[in-house]
Design an enzyme around this catalytic site. Structure first.
Site, PDB file in Angstrom:
ATOM      1  N   ASN A 130       0.791  -1.232   0.000  1.00  0.00           N
ATOM      2  CA  ASN A 130       0.000   0.000   0.000  1.00  0.00           C
ATOM      3  C   ASN A 130       0.826   1.286   0.000  1.00  0.00           C
ATOM      4  O   ASN A 130       0.367   2.329  -0.431  1.00  0.00           O
ATOM      5  CB  ASN A 130      -1.025   0.005   1.140  1.00  0.00           C
ATOM      6  CG  ASN A 130      -0.392  -0.212   2.495  1.00  0.00           C
ATOM      7  OD1 ASN A 130       0.675  -0.810   2.625  1.00  0.00           O
ATOM      8  ND2 ASN A 130      -1.052   0.267   3.536  1.00  0.00           N
ATOM      9  N   LYS A 153      11.590  -8.770   1.204  1.00  0.00           N
ATOM     10  CA  LYS A 153      10.537  -9.536   0.521  1.00  0.00           C
ATOM     11  C   LYS A 153       9.319  -8.626   0.424  1.00  0.00           C
ATOM     12  O   LYS A 153       8.599  -8.413   1.384  1.00  0.00           O
ATOM     13  CB  LYS A 153      10.199 -10.809   1.301  1.00  0.00           C
ATOM     14  CG  LYS A 153       8.930 -11.515   0.824  1.00  0.00           C
ATOM     15  CD  LYS A 153       9.000 -11.897  -0.650  1.00  0.00           C
ATOM     16  CE  LYS A 153       7.644 -12.413  -1.129  1.00  0.00           C
ATOM     17  NZ  LYS A 153       6.676 -11.321  -1.354  1.00  0.00           N
ATOM     18  N   HIS A 154       9.146  -8.045  -0.773  1.00  0.00           N
ATOM     19  CA  HIS A 154       8.048  -7.109  -0.979  1.00  0.00           C
ATOM     20  C   HIS A 154       6.827  -7.861  -1.502  1.00  0.00           C
ATOM     21  O   HIS A 154       6.893  -9.045  -1.849  1.00  0.00           O
ATOM     22  CB  HIS A 154       8.473  -6.026  -1.964  1.00  0.00           C
ATOM     23  CG  HIS A 154       7.919  -4.666  -1.659  1.00  0.00           C
ATOM     24  ND1 HIS A 154       6.672  -4.476  -1.103  1.00  0.00           N
ATOM     25  CD2 HIS A 154       8.436  -3.420  -1.826  1.00  0.00           C
ATOM     26  CE1 HIS A 154       6.450  -3.180  -0.943  1.00  0.00           C
ATOM     27  NE2 HIS A 154       7.504  -2.518  -1.374  1.00  0.00           N
ATOM     28  N   PRO A 156       4.063  -9.083  -4.132  1.00  0.00           N
ATOM     29  CA  PRO A 156       4.270  -9.378  -5.548  1.00  0.00           C
ATOM     30  C   PRO A 156       3.663  -8.358  -6.495  1.00  0.00           C
ATOM     31  O   PRO A 156       4.182  -8.150  -7.595  1.00  0.00           O
ATOM     32  CB  PRO A 156       3.623 -10.759  -5.716  1.00  0.00           C
ATOM     33  CG  PRO A 156       2.719 -10.930  -4.550  1.00  0.00           C
ATOM     34  CD  PRO A 156       3.346 -10.164  -3.434  1.00  0.00           C
ATOM     35  N   GLY A 209       1.970  -5.963   7.706  1.00  0.00           N
ATOM     36  CA  GLY A 209       1.005  -6.724   6.927  1.00  0.00           C
ATOM     37  C   GLY A 209      -0.155  -7.213   7.764  1.00  0.00           C
ATOM     38  O   GLY A 209      -0.509  -6.611   8.782  1.00  0.00           O
ATOM     39  N   SER A 210      -0.732  -8.318   7.348  1.00  0.00           N
ATOM     40  CA  SER A 210      -1.940  -8.850   7.977  1.00  0.00           C
ATOM     41  C   SER A 210      -1.630  -9.516   9.307  1.00  0.00           C
ATOM     42  O   SER A 210      -0.478  -9.892   9.585  1.00  0.00           O
ATOM     43  CB  SER A 210      -2.602  -9.870   7.044  1.00  0.00           C
ATOM     44  OG  SER A 210      -1.800 -11.046   6.951  1.00  0.00           O
ATOM     45  N   GLU A 231       4.091  -4.722  12.502  1.00  0.00           N
ATOM     46  CA  GLU A 231       3.116  -3.635  12.346  1.00  0.00           C
ATOM     47  C   GLU A 231       1.967  -4.224  11.556  1.00  0.00           C
ATOM     48  O   GLU A 231       2.085  -4.481  10.361  1.00  0.00           O
ATOM     49  CB  GLU A 231       3.765  -2.446  11.635  1.00  0.00           C
ATOM     50  CG  GLU A 231       2.975  -1.149  11.806  1.00  0.00           C
ATOM     51  CD  GLU A 231       1.987  -0.936  10.685  1.00  0.00           C
ATOM     52  OE1 GLU A 231       0.795  -1.296  10.896  1.00  0.00           O
ATOM     53  OE2 GLU A 231       2.368  -0.441   9.627  1.00  0.00           O
ATOM     54  N   LEU A 232       0.840  -4.451  12.248  1.00  0.00           N
ATOM     55  CA  LEU A 232      -0.252  -5.247  11.681  1.00  0.00           C
ATOM     56  C   LEU A 232      -1.467  -4.365  11.381  1.00  0.00           C
ATOM     57  O   LEU A 232      -1.327  -3.187  11.104  1.00  0.00           O
ATOM     58  CB  LEU A 232      -0.576  -6.396  12.627  1.00  0.00           C
ATOM     59  CG  LEU A 232       0.642  -7.247  13.042  1.00  0.00           C
ATOM     60  CD1 LEU A 232       0.247  -8.321  14.029  1.00  0.00           C
ATOM     61  CD2 LEU A 232       1.336  -7.842  11.819  1.00  0.00           C
ATOM     62  N   CYS A 265      -3.133   1.241   7.045  1.00  0.00           N
ATOM     63  CA  CYS A 265      -3.379   0.727   8.391  1.00  0.00           C
ATOM     64  C   CYS A 265      -3.776   1.845   9.341  1.00  0.00           C
ATOM     65  O   CYS A 265      -4.505   1.615  10.305  1.00  0.00           O
ATOM     66  CB  CYS A 265      -2.140  -0.018   8.909  1.00  0.00           C
ATOM     67  SG  CYS A 265      -0.616   0.921   8.767  1.00  0.00           S
ATOM     68  N   GLU A 362     -10.985  -4.784  10.127  1.00  0.00           N
ATOM     69  CA  GLU A 362     -10.282  -3.728   9.404  1.00  0.00           C
ATOM     70  C   GLU A 362     -10.875  -3.641   8.007  1.00  0.00           C
ATOM     71  O   GLU A 362     -10.863  -4.620   7.257  1.00  0.00           O
ATOM     72  CB  GLU A 362      -8.789  -4.024   9.324  1.00  0.00           C
ATOM     73  CG  GLU A 362      -8.018  -2.938   8.582  1.00  0.00           C
ATOM     74  CD  GLU A 362      -6.529  -3.203   8.521  1.00  0.00           C
ATOM     75  OE1 GLU A 362      -5.750  -2.244   8.560  1.00  0.00           O
ATOM     76  OE2 GLU A 362      -6.144  -4.387   8.443  1.00  0.00           O
TER      77      GLU A 362
END
Length: 455
Positions: A130, A153-154, A156, A209-210, A231-232, A265, A362
């Site tokens: 994002n 690791k970004h 895709p 991420g999630s 950081e979720l 987020c 969310e």
């Protein structure tokens, strides 16, 4: 092949060959050696590289911002802002790192003692789509300043941006291999990440991420006894009290929810308004939302772009429909837009509360859940009725800080929209994760806080 797609059109952009296990191994091997050498490099030289990085970010802003807009649909002006914010952060650490990382003398009497902040090695970063540049830079800049290396690791769907960042660091004068992007087939990501965390050459891991991904990474880090930062998700409350400047609050609410098409987020998700000003706030909020211009994010007149992926629209549609079925009222929007691209109408739901998906979950898209509180006590209760705890925005002329102290979050903003800034720490509580990025805490997260005692 990994194929990126333009969410404004639904058409493919580019395809990339996933790395083989041997290529991943080579990246780790090389990265660990380069990171060790980087950690022995003088701090002054490391920070000079950050200054060059800031200049290069600004120089390449048109191409980087265009890539962000093409790959994940961010309106072009917001994409340019993301690049500038990254450059400002590089400059901040270039200026502040000497003081933050300096040895701290401790008076212990007869001996000499001090605290030192030393690099730990190669840090694995699992990053989301994002904010393709900012999410990476806000972690990587302080981590590199501290003397560590980065294995990225970004996501895709922003593979082009990930590879562009790898090249950006090299062009700014960082050693090749110090920042490496891993292009991994989606099916292989869980096992690859778990294996990397267990690898003794990886010193620590950070993930944005999630909650599901965070639980997996946190568990793997725990098994390996390695430091992790998570950081979720977030379902931030935007609380408007009766003594607020309602006009200012309503205008800010539009920005707080619909920036980046609501895909952040820290976007405000739940709007909790005291009954005395609820009608005025809603009238102004609805007018502001209906004035948003939905369309091609490359058009500078557009203020709301598409969602980054079609599956995100499916989730959002389910959340809206189930909330309405549970008693929420659909005031405006509420549906995917027909035609090419992954557009979703800017949406406001009123009458929401606990037990509804739009309030409990969310919502990662342009959907605002509004709840009316009878008084301050109910506003506090509703704001705290969430599994998340990332940010909080309270609008009040007199009681903002007092109310904010009663609601758990990683950050509290009074009469302002929640945002990240390199000068202050960023991170969550509860199911929004742990650890901090940015500021002093962010650069020290991935250092060895070492005690020296010389008798």
């Amino acid at each position: 092949m990994i194929t990126t797609t333009n969410p404004a059109t639904g058409q493919p952009l580019a395809s990339y060959e996933p790395m083989t296990p041997a290529a991943v191994e080579e990246a780790v091997h090389r990265g660990s050696i380069v990171a060790a050498n980087w950690g022995r490099t003088a701090l002054e030289s490391r920070l000079e590289a950050l200054t060059r990085l800031a200049a290069l970010l600004r120089q390449r802003s048109p191409s980087l911002a265009g890539l962000i807009t093409a790959e994940m649909g961010k309106p072009i002006a917001e994409a340019e802002g993301e690049i500038e914010k990254s450059a400002v952060t590089a400059e901040y650490y270039a200026a502040q790192a000497p003081a933050i990382l300096a040895d701290e003398p401790v008076d212990v009497g007869s001996a000499r003692a001090w605290i030192s902040y030393e690099p730990i090695g190669l840090v694995l970063a699992v990053m989301p789509w994002n904010f393709p540049v900012w999410q990476v830079l806000r972690f990587a800049v302080p981590t590199l300043a501290a003397g560590n290396g980065v294995l990225l690791k970004h996501s895709p769907n922003v593979t082009g941006a990930a590879l562009a960042l790898q090249q950006l660091f090299v062009d700014a004068g960082f050693s090749a291999g110090l920042v490496t992007t891993l292009v991994v087939d989606e099916a292989d990501v869980p096992s690859t990440i778990e294996g990397l965390i267990a690898d003794e050459r990886i010193a620590a891991v950070t993930l944005t991420g999630s909650n599901r991904a965070g639980a997996a990474v946190g568990a793997a880090a725990g098994r390996a006894a390695k430091r992790s930062v998570l950081e979720l998700g977030g379902s931030d409350a935007f609380v408007v009290l009766a003594d607020a400047d309602v006009e200012a609050a309503a205008a800010a609410a539009v920005r707080a929810r619909f920036t980046n098409s609501g895909q952040s987020c820290v976007c405000a998700k739940r709007f909790i308004v005291e009954a005395a000003v609820a009608d005025e706030f809603l009238d102004r909020f609805i007018a502001g939302v209906e004035a948003l211009k939905l369309g091609d994010p490359a058009d500078r007149a557009v203020t709301l772009g598409p969602l980054a992926r079609d599956d995100l629209r499916t989730v959002l549609q389910r959340q809206v429909e189930e909330s309405v079925a549970a008693g929420a009222k659909l005031v405006t929007g509420g549906s995917a837009v027909d035609g090419p691209g992954y557009y979703f109408e800017p949406t406001i739901l009123t009458g929401t509360g606990p037990g509804m998906p739009a309030f409990d979950e969310e919502t990662f898209g342009p959907v605002a859940a509004v709840a009316v509180a009878a008084d301050v006590e109910e506003a506090v209760t509703l704001a705290g009725a969430t599994q998340y705890g990332l940010g909080l925005s309270v609008w009040s002329r007199e009681r903002g800080v007092e109310v904010a102290r009663r609601i758990t979050s990683g950050a509290a903003f009074v009469n302002a929209v929640v945002a990240s800034d390199p000068r202050v720490p960023f991170g969550g509580t509860k199911n929004s994760g742990y650890g901090r990025e940015l500021s002093v805490a962010g650069i020290r997260e991935f250092t060895n806080t070492r005690t020296y005692w010389v008798a």
